[in-house]
Motif scaffolding. Structure first.
Motif, PDB file in Angstrom:
ATOM      1  N   UNK A 207       0.791  -1.016  -0.038  1.00  0.00           N
ATOM      2  CA  UNK A 207       0.113  -0.053  -0.130  1.00  0.00           C
ATOM      3  C   UNK A 207       0.716   1.124   0.043  1.00  0.00           C
ATOM      4  N   UNK A 208       2.045   0.992   0.063  1.00  0.00           N
ATOM      5  CA  UNK A 208       3.161   2.289  -0.158  1.00  0.00           C
ATOM      6  C   UNK A 208       4.306   1.803  -0.978  1.00  0.00           C
ATOM      7  N   UNK A 209       4.472   2.802  -2.182  1.00  0.00           N
ATOM      8  CA  UNK A 209       5.165   2.338  -3.428  1.00  0.00           C
ATOM      9  C   UNK A 209       6.241   3.494  -3.516  1.00  0.00           C
ATOM     10  N   UNK A 210       7.448   3.275  -3.631  1.00  0.00           N
ATOM     11  CA  UNK A 210       8.280   4.447  -4.181  1.00  0.00           C
ATOM     12  C   UNK A 210       8.746   4.070  -5.515  1.00  0.00           C
ATOM     13  N   UNK A 211       8.238   4.682  -6.553  1.00  0.00           N
ATOM     14  CA  UNK A 211       8.446   4.523  -7.763  1.00  0.00           C
ATOM     15  C   UNK A 211       9.535   5.469  -8.613  1.00  0.00           C
ATOM     16  N   UNK A 212      10.710   4.732  -8.655  1.00  0.00           N
ATOM     17  CA  UNK A 212      11.632   5.509  -9.363  1.00  0.00           C
ATOM     18  C   UNK A 212      11.430   5.715 -10.820  1.00  0.00           C
ATOM     19  N   UNK A 213      11.367   6.522 -11.581  1.00  0.00           N
ATOM     20  CA  UNK A 213      10.837   7.116 -12.716  1.00  0.00           C
ATOM     21  C   UNK A 213      11.987   7.825 -13.455  1.00  0.00           C
ATOM     22  N   UNK A 214      12.736   7.315 -14.361  1.00  0.00           N
ATOM     23  CA  UNK A 214      13.413   7.925 -15.215  1.00  0.00           C
ATOM     24  C   UNK A 214      13.280   7.915 -16.683  1.00  0.00           C
ATOM     25  N   UNK A 215      12.724   9.087 -17.185  1.00  0.00           N
ATOM     26  CA  UNK A 215      12.171   9.415 -18.321  1.00  0.00           C
ATOM     27  C   UNK A 215      12.905  10.228 -19.269  1.00  0.00           C
ATOM     28  N   UNK A 216      12.905  10.219 -20.459  1.00  0.00           N
ATOM     29  CA  UNK A 216      13.817  11.300 -21.450  1.00  0.00           C
ATOM     30  C   UNK A 216      13.576  12.803 -20.855  1.00  0.00           C
ATOM     31  N   UNK A 217      14.171  13.268 -21.271  1.00  0.00           N
ATOM     32  CA  UNK A 217      14.221  14.837 -21.001  1.00  0.00           C
ATOM     33  C   UNK A 217      12.790  15.435 -21.590  1.00  0.00           C
TER      34      UNK A 217
END
Length: 452
Positions: A118-128
């Motif tokens: 119920x708790x999520x750390x979502x590391x999100x690396x997207x293009x500029x």
């Protein structure tokens, strides 16, 4: 919002006394825990009963690091080495249109909730220049009501050109995201700053990270020393080989900093991590699955600082199963540390609940079943041939249960999963949409010769 009584289960409170209450009751009102009642108290008048007979009732689990935007490629790369794996996943993701991207995020959100996270750390690396996609992901997460922490990743050097962001533009983007979303959805949405690679950001970029973290009172989340290649790349960028020196020079150590991985840190670097109160997130599954290394469990679990546990992303872990992560973590610690006293089942549960929440700075709101905290509660079915008979609840949860044993999930007082059925979305439609869109994206990638 309904007044709910979760009754007749074995309540694993994770409170300071670590009380376990067979036949206890958890009362939920207004999205918060109104009370935790002792065995035999029954269901008070005005509360709707949720019968948890045969279940362990515990706080929702804390998944301290994952990558939801990689959900659609999870079965593609388990036969590839790390560099091939990175190429296959990156090339598939490059083919996503906006709807593919949101479908990918939604699959990850749905799977985490069904898995009891119920708790999520979502590391999100997207293009500029991906600001619109960050925003859409945050809005979608708010609809799912879980505690969603986006670790907004960024780089400025030594990466593919489409990912590099100049610092003035990056700072403007980060400020805009923080101003609009951090603390929104009644505090259930949070932003963390995430320099994505220690060699991928200049000293000035790390100092900017610290300045923004202090100004907005947000946390910093970084991949660290996940393989022996890290020191090589750091030397090319900074003329030395130390992950931790990069962070020290940029002011990015301390209790508000979380480091994922750390398998290739030196003993001297571990000493600095401990002394500065910097938190470590252990990922027991993906490193062993991909063959990149074991987590440094014994190096950090007794360093005096709270430690968290994570599944990592679906493309490297295959699932979002924190029960698997707990079992793997304890098993590795015992293998490396001289037997059963190296790590207990109780400690693993703590790291997946209250200790993990403390590592993220969220223990005032989540991580235990205590009056006034958010009503994030899961019921894990132990009354089956896979888990029973249960004489030791902690042992059963860590060594026998899996995410598929999660029967009911309550997020913010709302029942999100009942009898293993997701109530927040049409699961069959979501699965069919994900399969269709992933297949089309993979076809496009293969047509360009860019995916396995």
């Amino acid at each position: 919002m309904d007044k709910l009584a979760i009754a007749n289960g074995t309540v694993v409170t994770m409170n300071p006394a670590r009380d376990i209450l067979p036949g206890g009751t958890v009362l939920v009102e207004g999205g918060r825990i109104a009370a935790v009642l002792p065995p035999g108290a029954g269901v008070p008048e005005g509360y709707k009963a949720l019968d948890a007979k045969g279940c362990a009732v515990l706080p929702g689990l804390v998944n301290a690091h994952t990558h939801l935007y990689a959900s659609l490629g999870r079965s593609l790369s388990f036969g590839e080495d790390l560099l091939q794996w990175l190429g296959t996943q990156k090339n598939l993701i490059a083919q996503f249109d906006d709807e593919d991207f949101l479908t990918c995020i939604e699959v990850g959100l749905a799977l985490n909730i069904k898995s009891g996270n119920t708790c999520v750390v979502d590391a999100m690396a997207l293009p500029a220049r991906s600001d619109a996609r960050y925003r859409e992901a945050l809005r979608l997460a708010a609809r799912y009501r879980l505690q969603y922490v986006m670790a907004r990743a960024y780089t400025s050097q030594m990466v593919a050109p489409e990912y590099a962001e100049d610092l003035p533009t990056l700072e403007k983007s980060l400020r805009s995201l923080l101003d609009e979303f951090h603390g929104s959805a009644d505090g259930r949405i949070a932003i963390e700053l995430s320099p994505n690679l220690p060699w991928g950001l200049s000293n000035e970029g790390f100092r900017m990270t610290r300045r923004l973290a202090d100004e907005y009172r947000v946390r910093i989340h970084m991949h660290t020393a996940e393989s022996a290649d890290y020191p090589v790349m750091i030397e090319k960028a900074f003329g030395h080989r130390s992950n931790i020196k990069v962070y020290e020079d940029g002011g990015c150590l301390g209790p508000d900093v979380q480091l994922l991985g750390c398998a290739a840190l030196t003993d001297a670097e571990f000493d600095i991590v401990a002394r500065t109160g910097t938190r470590v997130i252990l990922d027991p599954v993906s490193g062993t699955t991909l063959g990149t290394g074991e987590p440094p469990v014994l190096k950090v679990i007794n360093n005096g600082n709270p430690t968290a546990v994570a599944t990592n992303g679906l493309a490297s872990a295959g699932a979002q199963d924190l029960f698997e992560a707990m079992k793997t973590m304890v098993s590795l610690a015992r293998t490396r540390g001289g037997g059963v006293r190296a790590m207990s089942m109780q400690r693993a549960l703590e790291m997946a609940t209250i200790e993990g929440a403390r590592a993220l700075g969220l223990d005032g709101e989540i991580g235990s079943l205590e009056t006034g905290k958010r009503a994030d509660v899961i019921c894990v079915d132990l009354d089956n041939v896979f888990c029973g008979p249960t004489f030791d609840v902690a042992a059963t949860l860590v060594f026998a249960a899996t995410s598929r044993d999660v029967r009911d999930v309550i997020v913010g007082g709302q029942v999100a999963v009942r009898d293993r059925k997701l109530l927040l979305a049409d699961e069959a439609e979501l699965t069919a949409r994900a399969t269709r869109r992933a297949g089309a994206a993979l076809q496009r990638a293969r047509a360009k010769g860019a995916a396995g």
